[in-house]
Design a protein around this motif. Structure first.
Motif, mmCIF file in Angstrom:
data_model
loop_
_atom_site.group_PDB
_atom_site.id
_atom_site.type_symbol
_atom_site.label_atom_id
_atom_site.label_comp_id
_atom_site.label_asym_id
_atom_site.label_seq_id
_atom_site.Cartn_x
_atom_site.Cartn_y
_atom_site.Cartn_z
ATOM 1 N N SER A 65 0.198 -18.805 98.358
ATOM 2 C CA SER A 65 1.377 -18.703 97.330
ATOM 3 C C SER A 65 0.894 -19.327 96.090
ATOM 4 N N VAL A 66 0.238 -20.418 96.279
ATOM 5 C CA VAL A 66 -0.276 -21.184 95.120
ATOM 6 C C VAL A 66 -1.508 -20.173 94.305
ATOM 7 N N THR A 67 -2.157 -19.570 95.072
ATOM 8 C CA THR A 67 -3.190 -18.918 94.371
ATOM 9 C C THR A 67 -2.734 -17.736 93.717
ATOM 10 N N SER A 68 -1.605 -17.006 94.120
ATOM 11 C CA SER A 68 -1.125 -15.989 93.528
ATOM 12 C C SER A 68 -0.030 -16.548 92.218
ATOM 13 N N MET A 69 0.391 -17.519 92.285
ATOM 14 C CA MET A 69 1.471 -18.228 91.226
ATOM 15 C C MET A 69 0.757 -18.799 90.294
ATOM 16 N N LYS A 70 -0.492 -19.094 90.327
ATOM 17 C CA LYS A 70 -1.294 -19.693 89.573
ATOM 18 C C LYS A 70 -1.184 -19.060 88.089
ATOM 19 N N VAL A 71 -1.279 -17.887 88.121
ATOM 20 C CA VAL A 71 -1.224 -16.868 86.801
ATOM 21 C C VAL A 71 0.136 -17.229 85.974
ATOM 22 N N LEU A 72 1.187 -17.179 86.897
ATOM 23 C CA LEU A 72 2.542 -17.281 86.243
ATOM 24 C C LEU A 72 2.559 -18.723 85.706
ATOM 25 N N ALA A 73 2.049 -19.724 86.427
ATOM 26 C CA ALA A 73 2.063 -20.947 85.942
ATOM 27 C C ALA A 73 1.144 -21.213 84.635
ATOM 28 N N VAL A 74 0.022 -20.273 84.606
ATOM 29 C CA VAL A 74 -0.741 -20.719 83.257
ATOM 30 C C VAL A 74 0.015 -19.969 82.138
ATOM 31 N N ARG A 75 0.662 -18.856 82.484
ATOM 32 C CA ARG A 75 1.350 -17.990 81.317
ATOM 33 C C ARG A 75 2.427 -19.113 80.800
ATOM 34 N N HIS A 76 3.250 -19.845 81.567
ATOM 35 C CA HIS A 76 4.287 -20.707 81.249
ATOM 36 C C HIS A 76 3.892 -22.034 80.797
ATOM 37 N N GLY A 77 2.502 -22.345 80.588
ATOM 38 C CA GLY A 77 1.961 -23.406 80.397
ATOM 39 C C GLY A 77 2.364 -24.685 81.260
ATOM 40 N N VAL A 78 2.409 -24.393 82.571
ATOM 41 C CA VAL A 78 2.927 -25.610 83.459
ATOM 42 C C VAL A 78 1.844 -25.744 84.392
ATOM 43 N N ALA A 79 1.500 -27.039 84.929
ATOM 44 C CA ALA A 79 0.519 -27.202 85.806
ATOM 45 C C ALA A 79 0.868 -27.166 87.179
ATOM 46 N N LEU A 80 0.508 -26.406 87.886
ATOM 47 C CA LEU A 80 0.651 -26.382 89.238
ATOM 48 C C LEU A 80 -0.398 -27.038 90.214
ATOM 49 N N ARG A 81 0.257 -27.787 90.981
ATOM 50 C CA ARG A 81 -0.763 -28.942 91.847
ATOM 51 C C ARG A 81 -0.450 -28.714 93.205
ATOM 52 N N VAL A 82 -1.454 -29.031 94.092
ATOM 53 C CA VAL A 82 -1.027 -29.218 95.367
ATOM 54 C C VAL A 82 -1.242 -30.697 95.813
ATOM 55 N N GLY A 83 -0.144 -31.090 96.378
ATOM 56 C CA GLY A 83 -0.121 -32.710 96.571
ATOM 57 C C GLY A 83 -0.489 -32.681 97.873
ATOM 58 N N ALA A 84 0.120 -33.965 98.746
ATOM 59 C CA ALA A 84 -0.395 -34.235 99.959
ATOM 60 C C ALA A 84 -0.244 -33.093 101.132
ATOM 61 N N ILE A 85 -1.307 -32.811 101.951
ATOM 62 C CA ILE A 85 -1.255 -31.690 102.698
ATOM 63 C C ILE A 85 -1.615 -32.126 104.314
ATOM 64 N N SER A 86 -0.772 -31.591 105.266
ATOM 65 C CA SER A 86 -1.165 -31.913 106.403
ATOM 66 C C SER A 86 -1.266 -30.649 107.246
ATOM 67 N N ASP A 87 -2.292 -30.460 108.101
ATOM 68 C CA ASP A 87 -2.440 -28.974 108.795
ATOM 69 C C ASP A 87 -1.362 -29.143 109.904
#
Ligand code: ADP
Length: 481
Positions: A318-340
């Protein structure tokens, strides 16, 4: 053939009464017969005892049995009863026969104390007693049973007439009682017939007695209320859906009309019109897809393709595909804490849930802001969080936004959807046994939490192995990864 409940009730009640009355009549006849016979027997016994007493006295006085018998005969004379005194061999010494022929009498020595004999025309009840004081003699007392039988026949005839009459009476009473008891049901049916979609507020009258019919009436009214609510929400849904569909259609129509109104336009103008039409038709398509999905979800007809899903994989995609949109809007898209962690679910739908949340977060966060996504175990669940530093949602709007076609006015100009993204996301969470909620966060933005049941990797693999659906789907997932 259909028959009313009261007709069936009356039929079965009458059948039952018929059986009871027949058993009762037979019982009465039997008791009457036993009673009459025992009365006759005690009568005959009394006569024989009296005769025996007189005979003993006469024998004591004269010493001659034949003379004593003759004397006794004159003393003991009971109308309607035969009395005979026989010597030890059974020869009659004296008697009032009164229709009983002596030749029909069995030998007294072989006779039981009481017996019934027939002379071809009448039946006789006969009692024999041996006189043992002095010379041996037999005393026979007898009576024709005609009277007893006449009484029995009379009683049988009375019962034969009374039974159908009683049956008819009980059937009539049952019909009347059943009609009275079922009248409220008939009334309810008439009231229910009168309720149509034009009278959605009409309800059955209930009298509040809390009896069975009152309960049926209340239950029916509750069903009507649920149906009315469903009807109203369907009407609202139709109105909202047609409103949402009308806007892109009229934009397409206007773009086409304006472009075609003047001839000889240059390519750039045609391109601009076609790009408007392309935008609006893809928006139309999105709305129609969303509506179709919700309609299938409502009827439970959406096919879930369940398998073991790694939420980290879903998040990464999801993050990979939404990155483009975030860049277009000038918004930083980050991944926080993650558990497998993993869950059992439909990977495409879970991806859609996360896409909708991230898409909204980017859309409603001004340039320079940030969106953080995390996956964390939480109370036996896994919490997928999408947190933004955007415009936030007022407390009043936080519940409303999960309803269909709801868009908050303050953000309306940024919305490119029809207000269906969050209802779909919530349905996906709930259909996976989870929840979707929103809270305000410290940065003034919104934090969306999708809580889903967690499945440990170990046990999840085991579930996937034993669940035939998962087993079927598992290879395709593995192939995909
Ligand atoms: P839409 O297609 O309009 O985004 P959604 O159902 O996804 O429809 O969202 C409904 C409304 O909820 C949006 O119109 C917006 O007003 C509000 N909303 C959703 N997500 C956010 C967010 N992250 N920040 C602020 N408002 C939001």
């Amino acid at each position: 053939m259909t028959s009313s409940i009261r007709a069936r009730l009356t039929f079965w009640y009458t059948m039952m009464m018929c059986a009871v009355l027949i058993v009762f009549a037979l019982g009465v006849l039997w008791v009457q017969q036993r009673f009459s016979r025992s009365q006759l027997d005690s009568d005959l016994d009394g006569i024989a005892a009296a005769t025996s007493r007189v005979l003993r006295t006469e024998v004591a006085a004269s010493g001659d049995l034949a003379a004593a018998a003759r004397e006794t005969r004159t003393v003991v004379d009971v109308p309607g009863r035969s009395v005979a005194i026989l010597d030890g061999t059974g020869r009659p010494l004296a008697a009032h026969w009164r229709g009983l022929h002596p030749s029909y009498l069995p030998k007294p020595s072989t006779m039981p104390a009481f017996t019934t004999i027939s002379d071809g025309r009448h039946r006789w009840r006969v009692h024999v007693v041996k006189n043992t004081t002095g010379p041996v003699a037999w005393i026979v007392s007898a009576a024709a049973t005609d009277e007893v039988e006449r009484e029995r026949k009379l009683l049988a005839r009375a019962l034969l007439v009374a039974t159908p009459f009683a049956l008819f009476l009980s059937a009539a009473v049952c019909w009347w009682v059943a009609s009275r008891a079922l009248r409220p049901v008939t009334d309810m049916a008439i009231q229910a017939e009168a309720i149509t979609s034009r009278t959605p507020d009409a309800r059955l009258r209930v009298d509040g007695t809390a009896d069975e019919l009152d309960q049926v009436g209340r239950a029916f009214n509750r069903v009507l209320e649920r149906l009315c609510a469903a009807l109203a929400s369907q009407q609202r849904f139709m109105a909202d859906a047609s409103h949402e569909l009308r806007t892109p259609i009229s934009i397409v129509r206007t773009a086409a009309d304006v472009t075609l109104a003047r001839q000889g336009r240059d390519e750039a103008e045609y391109r601009e019109a076609l790009s408007i039409i392309a935008d609006q038709t893809s928006r139309l398509r999105r709305i129609v897809d969303d509506l179709f999905m919700l309609a299938r979800a409502d009827t439970g007809g959406y096919p879930l393709r369940q398998s073991l899903v790694s939420l980290v994989d879903v998040l990464t995609d999801s993050v990979t595909s939404m990155k483009v949109l975030a860049v277009r809007h000038g918004v930083a898209l980050r991944v926080g804490a993650i558990s497998d962690v993993a869950t059992i679910g439909d990977e495409t739908l879970l991806r859609r849930l996360l896409d909708n949340l991230i898409d909204n977060a980017i859309k409603y966060t001004p340039a320079g802001g940030s969106v953080v996504i995390s996956v964390q175990p939480n109370d036996g669940n896994v919490a997928l969080a999408v947190e933004d530093t955007g415009c936030g949602i007022s407390a009043a709007d936080r519940q409303r936004i999960f309803e269909r076609f709801v868009r908050v006015d303050a953000t309306r100009e940024r919305s490119t959807g029809a207000g269906l993204g969050l209802p779909i996301a919530r349905w996906i969470a709930e259909t996976h046994g989870g929840t979707l909620t929103v809270e305000a966060n410290a940065a003034g933005g919104s934090s969306f939490f999708a809580r889903l049941p967690i499945v440990e990797r170990q046990s999840a693999r085991w579930i996937a192995d034993v669940d035939p659906l998962s087993r079927r789907l598992q290879p395709s997932r593995e192939q995909a990864s």
